[in-house]
Structure formats: C-alpha cells, structure tokens
Design a protein around this motif. Structure first.
Motif, PDB file in Angstrom:
ATOM      1  N   LEU A  17       8.931  39.356   1.944  1.00  0.00           N
ATOM      2  CA  LEU A  17      10.205  39.109   1.291  1.00  0.00           C
ATOM      3  C   LEU A  17       9.944  38.161   0.138  1.00  0.00           C
ATOM      4  O   LEU A  17       9.341  37.103   0.325  1.00  0.00           O
ATOM      5  N   PHE A  31      11.752  36.523  -3.612  1.00  0.00           N
ATOM      6  CA  PHE A  31      13.026  36.298  -4.297  1.00  0.00           C
ATOM      7  C   PHE A  31      12.773  36.294  -5.785  1.00  0.00           C
ATOM      8  O   PHE A  31      11.891  35.593  -6.278  1.00  0.00           O
ATOM      9  N   TYR A  34      18.106  37.611  -6.487  1.00  0.00           N
ATOM     10  CA  TYR A  34      18.165  38.606  -5.439  1.00  0.00           C
ATOM     11  C   TYR A  34      16.816  38.718  -4.716  1.00  0.00           C
ATOM     12  O   TYR A  34      15.760  38.484  -5.311  1.00  0.00           O
ATOM     13  N   ALA A  35      16.860  39.123  -3.450  1.00  0.00           N
ATOM     14  CA  ALA A  35      15.650  39.282  -2.657  1.00  0.00           C
ATOM     15  C   ALA A  35      15.145  40.723  -2.703  1.00  0.00           C
ATOM     16  O   ALA A  35      15.932  41.667  -2.777  1.00  0.00           O
ATOM     17  N   VAL A  59      16.245  44.285  -1.113  1.00  0.00           N
ATOM     18  CA  VAL A  59      16.369  44.066   0.326  1.00  0.00           C
ATOM     19  C   VAL A  59      17.445  44.954   0.953  1.00  0.00           C
ATOM     20  O   VAL A  59      17.342  45.316   2.130  1.00  0.00           O
ATOM     21  N   VAL A  85      17.958  41.297   6.950  1.00  0.00           N
ATOM     22  CA  VAL A  85      17.187  40.075   6.749  1.00  0.00           C
ATOM     23  C   VAL A  85      18.158  38.907   6.821  1.00  0.00           C
ATOM     24  O   VAL A  85      19.220  38.936   6.201  1.00  0.00           O
ATOM     25  N   LEU A  95      19.979  35.291   6.338  1.00  0.00           N
ATOM     26  CA  LEU A  95      20.212  34.425   5.176  1.00  0.00           C
ATOM     27  C   LEU A  95      19.196  33.297   5.136  1.00  0.00           C
ATOM     28  O   LEU A  95      18.795  32.861   4.058  1.00  0.00           O
ATOM     29  N   VAL A 106      16.148  34.691   3.417  1.00  0.00           N
ATOM     30  CA  VAL A 106      16.385  34.808   1.972  1.00  0.00           C
ATOM     31  C   VAL A 106      16.341  33.428   1.321  1.00  0.00           C
ATOM     32  O   VAL A 106      15.743  33.257   0.260  1.00  0.00           O
ATOM     33  N   ASP A 107      16.946  32.437   1.967  1.00  0.00           N
ATOM     34  CA  ASP A 107      16.918  31.073   1.435  1.00  0.00           C
ATOM     35  C   ASP A 107      15.488  30.539   1.343  1.00  0.00           C
ATOM     36  O   ASP A 107      15.123  29.871   0.374  1.00  0.00           O
ATOM     37  N   ALA A 164      12.706  32.381   1.039  1.00  0.00           N
ATOM     38  CA  ALA A 164      12.045  33.117  -0.045  1.00  0.00           C
ATOM     39  C   ALA A 164      12.478  32.552  -1.397  1.00  0.00           C
ATOM     40  O   ALA A 164      11.663  32.422  -2.317  1.00  0.00           O
ATOM     41  N   LYS A 165      13.743  32.194  -1.519  1.00  0.00           N
ATOM     42  CA  LYS A 165      14.241  31.603  -2.772  1.00  0.00           C
ATOM     43  C   LYS A 165      13.587  30.253  -3.018  1.00  0.00           C
ATOM     44  O   LYS A 165      13.182  29.946  -4.136  1.00  0.00           O
TER      45      LYS A 165
END
Length: 124
Positions: free
Chosen positions: A53, A55, A61-62, A80, A88, A90, A93-94, A96-97
């Motif tokens: 994953l 970002f 966006y992922a 994603v 996936v 949150l 995703v956070d 990965a960001k």
C-alpha cells in the motif's frame, strides 16, 4: 529482501490508464518501494507476489502495488478501491500517508540543502 524495483510492461501501461489516475511516475513509485516507504499488505497465496500500500501525495489517495518479491518487478498498480476488490483500514492508509510524507520531506530541495549545510559544518 526484495531486489531493486523494476516494472513490467503492463505496470508501465497502468500509469497511463485513466482509471489508474496515478499522479506519480514509475521512478517515484520505485523510490517509495526501495526506501521502505510503502506498507506491506500481504502476499498472494501460492505466488511470490507481494502487495504494498502506498500513498500518492499528488493524488491524496492510496494505491496498491503488486510486486514480485523474487525479481523486484512491479506487476501492476491500481487505486485501493479498484473494482471494490480491497478492504484496507483507515489506519493502514494513514500509515502509508505518513510514510509518503516522510519520503517527500526527505526529498525536498530545502531539506537536502539543509542536510548538506549540516554535514559541511559538522553540526546536527
């Protein structure tokens, strides 16, 4: 350890497809993967394909990257939510960001210039 990232023809083509909407270059994706700035999601059963994953800051966006762990080749890249195949969290995703933001900070010209000044003066 995965070898240095390369791309299959299919993966290169994914960057130009409208549904991908990825505003990163293959080199930027490779940099994220090679510098451990992507979050591992798992491995396809019975294969050597690892799912990552990452970002995209420009997209906010992922995306999922499928990479052959033996050769380092990226097989494909997709959003994603592509065809609703992925769930996936949150939190993932956070994370990965956060990894992408850290990569962006370390590659910023001002950060590189400051690092050079610190190194030349011997101060940290």
């Amino acid at each position: 350890m995965v070898p240095k990232t390369s791309f299959t023809l299919h993966a290169f083509e994914r960057f130009d497809r409208p549904e991908a909407q990825l505003h990163l270059t293959p080199a930027e994706v490779a940099e994220l993967l090679d510098s451990d700035r992507a979050l591992p999601l798992g491995q396809e059963a019975g294969t050597k394909r690892v799912h990552w994953l990452l970002f995209s800051i420009p997209n906010n966006y992922a995306f999922v990257v499928v990479q052959d762990e033996k050769t380092g080749e990226v097989v494909t890249v997709f959003p994603v939510d592509y065809e609703n195949q992925w769930v996936v969290s949150l939190d993932a995703v956070d994370e990965a960001k956060r990894l992408a933001l850290n990569a962006e900070k370390s590659l910023a010209p001002d950060a590189q210039e400051q690092d050079g000044k610190k190194n030349s003066t011997g101060k940290s």
